[in-house]
Design an enzyme around this catalytic site. Structure first.
Site: not given
Ligand code: ACM
Length: 265
Positions: A39, A111, A144
């Site tokens: 990410e 995301k 993530c």
């Molecule tokens: C995250 O979602 N970067 C912990």
């Protein structure tokens, strides 16, 4: 048989040129059919505020980082996935991952589940994740913290994903173990590419947990990286095995669900 790779690296905060150079160096050092970068691999993670995040955000597909991923996928003949801050046409900012396959852009995932201060820096996704056909199999993108919501991987599996491509900047120690269950309960493979090191800023610091992992469809740890070294880990798999959802002669992971009893999900 295809070769999956998780690229574990330590981005230098704000030094996009150095980070792209490092990503290229790591990816061209090995042969694989699919590479997943962390990410926000191009910028680092710990932004001061939304304004600073905006200053690093790039449009898709015209931005430097999407262009870099596209070129590198052409050069290597592989699928490449990597996270970046995306600026949409109407000025929103997303924590996104660009995906390219042998010189062809596959798409951009935004995301869905923002973690902690990301809620100040980014807008949450405005659309569901899409499963993408690629030369390495059908890909289900995650970023993530999406890992902590089992619905994410389940929805991707129901849409036909064979391999979860999971770009991460993990700070808690649970995800790698959780991915064993995500893969087992959905019969899919996963490539979790995490970063290492610490982002040290005036506003504070945050340390990332390494141990990037490639997980098998039966929950096997096929490969795992170190806690603190930049490296590329590899595992060889047959993506089509993820289409077999039988657990035994009688049980099918998807068809045996009883949504009538958990429709409120
Ligand atoms: C995250 O979602 N970067 C912990």
């Amino acid at each position: 048989m295809i070769r999956l790779a998780a690229v574990q690296m330590e981005p230098r905060f704000g030094d996009v040129a150095a980070n792209l150079r490092k990503a290229r160096e790591l990816i061209t050092s090995v042969k694989a059919d699919l590479f997943v970068l962390p990410e926000l691999f191009n910028t680092g993670y710990l932004f001061r505020d939304r304004q600073e995040t905006a200053s690093f955000a790039e449009p898709f597909p015209e931005g430097e980082t999407p262009g870099f991923i596209l070129d590198l996928s052409a050069q290597t003949g592989a699928v490449i996935v990597g996270g970046f801050a995306e600026r949409s046409r109407d000025g929103r900012i997303f924590n996104s991952a660009v995906m390219a396959d042998q010189g062809r852009l596959l798409g951009c995932y935004r995301k869905i589940h923002l973690f902690d201060r990301e809620k100040q820096w980014f807008d949450p996704a405005d659309r569901p994740a899409r499963v993408l056909e690629s030369s390495a199999g059908r890909l289900g993108p995650m970023i993530c913290f999406d890992w902590i919501f089992p619905e994410t991987a389940r929805a991707l599996a129901l849409s036909g994903a064979q391999i979860l491509v999971h770009a991460a900047n993990l700070v808690m120690p649970y995800c790698q173990d959780a991915m064993i269950t995500r893969c087992l309960e959905n019969g899919v493979f996963a490539v979790t590419a995490n970063r290492i090191g610490t982002d040290q800023r005036q506003s504070g610091s945050i340390t990332f947990t390494g141990r990037s992992q490639i997980t098998g469809r039966r929950g096997e740890r096929l490969a795992q990286a170190s806690l603190d070294r930049e490296e590329v880990i590899i595992a060889e798999i047959h993506p089509a095995l993820a289409d077999d959802k039988m657990v035994n002669r009688a049980n099918h992971l998807l068809r045996d669900r009883r949504p009538a009893f958990y429709g409120h999900l």
